[in-house]
Design a protein around this motif. Structure first.
Motif, PDB file in Angstrom:
ATOM      1  N   VAL A  59      48.176 -31.976  -6.553  1.00  0.00           N
ATOM      2  CA  VAL A  59      47.805 -31.737  -7.999  1.00  0.00           C
ATOM      3  C   VAL A  59      48.089 -30.367  -8.401  1.00  0.00           C
ATOM      4  O   VAL A  59      48.809 -30.318  -9.589  1.00  0.00           O
ATOM      5  CB  VAL A  59      46.401 -31.780  -7.954  1.00  0.00           C
ATOM      6  CG1 VAL A  59      46.285 -31.756  -9.275  1.00  0.00           C
ATOM      7  CG2 VAL A  59      45.593 -33.384  -7.999  1.00  0.00           C
ATOM      8  N   VAL A  92      51.016 -29.783 -11.078  1.00  0.00           N
ATOM      9  CA  VAL A  92      50.997 -29.646 -12.148  1.00  0.00           C
ATOM     10  C   VAL A  92      51.524 -28.494 -12.467  1.00  0.00           C
ATOM     11  O   VAL A  92      52.056 -27.338 -14.128  1.00  0.00           O
ATOM     12  CB  VAL A  92      49.037 -29.370 -12.114  1.00  0.00           C
ATOM     13  CG1 VAL A  92      49.279 -28.413 -13.848  1.00  0.00           C
ATOM     14  CG2 VAL A  92      48.423 -30.659 -12.555  1.00  0.00           C
ATOM     15  N   GLU A 147      48.212 -30.807 -23.798  1.00  0.00           N
ATOM     16  CA  GLU A 147      49.513 -32.389 -23.816  1.00  0.00           C
ATOM     17  C   GLU A 147      48.546 -31.972 -22.472  1.00  0.00           C
ATOM     18  O   GLU A 147      48.254 -33.789 -21.323  1.00  0.00           O
ATOM     19  CB  GLU A 147      50.558 -32.309 -24.022  1.00  0.00           C
ATOM     20  CG  GLU A 147      50.710 -32.395 -25.552  1.00  0.00           C
ATOM     21  CD  GLU A 147      52.892 -32.323 -25.804  1.00  0.00           C
ATOM     22  OE1 GLU A 147      53.008 -32.111 -26.812  1.00  0.00           O
ATOM     23  OE2 GLU A 147      53.195 -31.947 -24.515  1.00  0.00           O
ATOM     24  N   LEU A 148      48.888 -31.002 -21.277  1.00  0.00           N
ATOM     25  CA  LEU A 148      47.736 -31.284 -19.896  1.00  0.00           C
ATOM     26  C   LEU A 148      46.767 -32.072 -20.335  1.00  0.00           C
ATOM     27  O   LEU A 148      46.365 -32.513 -19.266  1.00  0.00           O
ATOM     28  CB  LEU A 148      47.946 -30.311 -18.952  1.00  0.00           C
ATOM     29  CG  LEU A 148      49.637 -29.923 -18.737  1.00  0.00           C
ATOM     30  CD1 LEU A 148      49.092 -28.742 -17.658  1.00  0.00           C
ATOM     31  CD2 LEU A 148      49.055 -31.188 -17.633  1.00  0.00           C
ATOM     32  N   GLY A 149      46.194 -31.309 -21.077  1.00  0.00           N
ATOM     33  CA  GLY A 149      44.446 -31.654 -20.772  1.00  0.00           C
ATOM     34  C   GLY A 149      44.060 -30.471 -20.136  1.00  0.00           C
ATOM     35  O   GLY A 149      44.332 -29.871 -19.352  1.00  0.00           O
ATOM     36  N   VAL A 197      38.822 -32.403 -17.564  1.00  0.00           N
ATOM     37  CA  VAL A 197      39.416 -34.247 -17.035  1.00  0.00           C
ATOM     38  C   VAL A 197      40.660 -34.300 -16.067  1.00  0.00           C
ATOM     39  O   VAL A 197      40.282 -35.039 -15.848  1.00  0.00           O
ATOM     40  CB  VAL A 197      39.974 -34.471 -18.670  1.00  0.00           C
ATOM     41  CG1 VAL A 197      40.773 -35.619 -18.643  1.00  0.00           C
ATOM     42  CG2 VAL A 197      39.222 -34.019 -19.577  1.00  0.00           C
ATOM     43  N   VAL A 198      41.665 -33.416 -16.172  1.00  0.00           N
ATOM     44  CA  VAL A 198      42.652 -34.015 -14.879  1.00  0.00           C
ATOM     45  C   VAL A 198      41.959 -33.817 -13.273  1.00  0.00           C
ATOM     46  O   VAL A 198      42.194 -34.307 -12.684  1.00  0.00           O
ATOM     47  CB  VAL A 198      43.488 -32.371 -14.864  1.00  0.00           C
ATOM     48  CG1 VAL A 198      44.510 -32.283 -13.935  1.00  0.00           C
ATOM     49  CG2 VAL A 198      44.249 -32.035 -16.238  1.00  0.00           C
ATOM     50  N   ALA A 230      40.053 -37.092 -13.095  1.00  0.00           N
ATOM     51  CA  ALA A 230      41.165 -38.360 -12.290  1.00  0.00           C
ATOM     52  C   ALA A 230      41.314 -38.268 -11.157  1.00  0.00           C
ATOM     53  O   ALA A 230      41.705 -39.308 -10.803  1.00  0.00           O
ATOM     54  CB  ALA A 230      42.343 -38.327 -13.405  1.00  0.00           C
ATOM     55  N   LEU A 231      40.974 -36.980 -10.757  1.00  0.00           N
ATOM     56  CA  LEU A 231      41.399 -37.109  -8.910  1.00  0.00           C
ATOM     57  C   LEU A 231      40.227 -38.821  -8.243  1.00  0.00           C
ATOM     58  O   LEU A 231      40.849 -39.259  -7.827  1.00  0.00           O
ATOM     59  CB  LEU A 231      41.537 -36.231  -8.408  1.00  0.00           C
ATOM     60  CG  LEU A 231      41.081 -36.057  -6.882  1.00  0.00           C
ATOM     61  CD1 LEU A 231      42.529 -36.251  -7.004  1.00  0.00           C
ATOM     62  CD2 LEU A 231      41.317 -33.863  -7.008  1.00  0.00           C
ATOM     63  N   PRO A 261      37.679 -41.238 -10.593  1.00  0.00           N
ATOM     64  CA  PRO A 261      37.572 -41.716 -11.927  1.00  0.00           C
ATOM     65  C   PRO A 261      35.947 -42.029 -10.832  1.00  0.00           C
ATOM     66  O   PRO A 261      35.359 -42.231 -11.758  1.00  0.00           O
ATOM     67  CB  PRO A 261      38.514 -43.046 -11.816  1.00  0.00           C
ATOM     68  CG  PRO A 261      39.684 -42.763 -10.818  1.00  0.00           C
ATOM     69  CD  PRO A 261      39.399 -42.491  -9.635  1.00  0.00           C
ATOM     70  N   ALA A 287      34.339 -38.787 -12.636  1.00  0.00           N
ATOM     71  CA  ALA A 287      34.243 -39.726 -14.201  1.00  0.00           C
ATOM     72  C   ALA A 287      33.303 -38.580 -15.265  1.00  0.00           C
ATOM     73  O   ALA A 287      33.557 -37.990 -16.222  1.00  0.00           O
ATOM     74  CB  ALA A 287      33.429 -40.739 -13.899  1.00  0.00           C
TER      75      ALA A 287
END
Lengths: 186, 113
Positions: A38, A42, A68-70, A74-75, A78-79, A81, A85
């Protein structure tokens, strides 16, 4: 947008460096291979986007890339969920499942050694076995108890080994002493 | 409390997004930024571009995608992702299940059932 020139990572704006640092920190408890993947991906994403900028001091353009990456949380969420979460979900620490098992085995082995060892090691062996067994059955999360059992069990095993070794040596001497007598004794 | 569009999308993305990435890669290898921009252009599949990368890392660990560096005509080498055989099989399995699921949901929503 993606027709980037080669970008020197050392020229990343401070806000980007801070973002990547936060991402790395939040990935601390992730699987090492996934964390590495990751982070590398990134960084590559950011560097390609930065390389396409005319001016790295254009704060609005840099902010747009990060937007836009967030957010880093949050990133990271996502690893996994399910587990991650909600950012407030506590991160599970790595459990050393082998410690209770080894402590119990060590205790059991030292108890079995009571049969051949000096009685001095019996308390260590029994306590080690008891602590290891109860802790394993009741699934204690605090490993300090198991470490104590492991130490006691090890003392028991060491004592048993010394005792056994002493007995064997003494036995050898007795046999060596006895053989000539048997040969010469009419 | 009524669900919002964002909360509904968050729920719907779970379990489906990775197969959208697999389907995207079926057309050929692609690098992360390209995937993120193509799939994330309308904010329906991706709330943010960065969420693609954990997904790719997880799929790589599962053996569904593989990655390798390729020279770029403009800029530094890029990490390209491509489907593995397991990835193709996973996508086929999902596609079959998804069609049945989607048809059933559509029927339920339209009051046909």
């Amino acid at each position: 947008m993606t027709s980037a020139t080669s970008f020197d990572p050392s020229t990343r704006p401070a806000v980007v460096t801070a973002y990547l640092g936060e991402l790395e920190a939040r990935l601390e408890s992730a699987d090492p291979a996934e964390r590495s993947d990751v982070l590398a991906a990134v960084r590559e994403h950011v560097d390609v986007r930065l390389g396409a900028l005319d001016d790295l001091d254009d704060g609005a353009a840099v902010a747009e890339i990060l937007d836009e990456l967030g957010p880093a949380e949050v990133v990271v969420a996502a690893l996994d969920p399910v587990r991650l979460a909600a950012p407030d979900v506590p991160v599970r620490t790595r459990r050393r499942r082998w410690i209770p098992v080894v402590a119990s085995l060590c205790g059991a082995l030292s108890v079995s050694m009571i049969l051949v060892a000096p009685i001095d090691v019996a308390p260590f062996a029994l306590v080690a076995f008891g602590v290891g067994l109860v802790g394993t059955l009741r699934r204690y999360r605090d490993h300090s108890l198991f470490v104590v059992a492991l130490v006691l069990g090890s003392i028991g095993l060491f004592g048993a080994a010394v005792g056994l070794s002493t007995n064997v040596n003494v036995g050898d001497e007795i046999i060596r002493d006895e053989v000539p007598h048997q040969l010469t004794d009419p | 409390m009524l669900p919002t569009a964002d909360s509904l999308l968050t729920q719907l993305r779970k379990g489906t997004l990775e197969y959208c990435v697999l389907a995207y890669l079926r057309r050929g290898p692609a690098y992360g930024l390209k995937i993120a921009q193509d799939l994330g252009q309308d904010d329906v599949l991706f709330a943010s571009e960065g969420t693609l990368y954990p997904l790719l890392a997880r799929m790589r660990k599962q053996g569904w995608v593989q990655s390798g560096w390729q020279e770029s005509t403009a800029g530094p080498p890029r990490r390209y992702y491509s489907l593995t055989d397991d990835g193709v099989a996973a996508l086929e399995a999902f596609t079959q299940t998804w069609h049945a699921f989607r048809d059933r949901v559509d029927s339920a929503l339209e009051g046909d059932s």
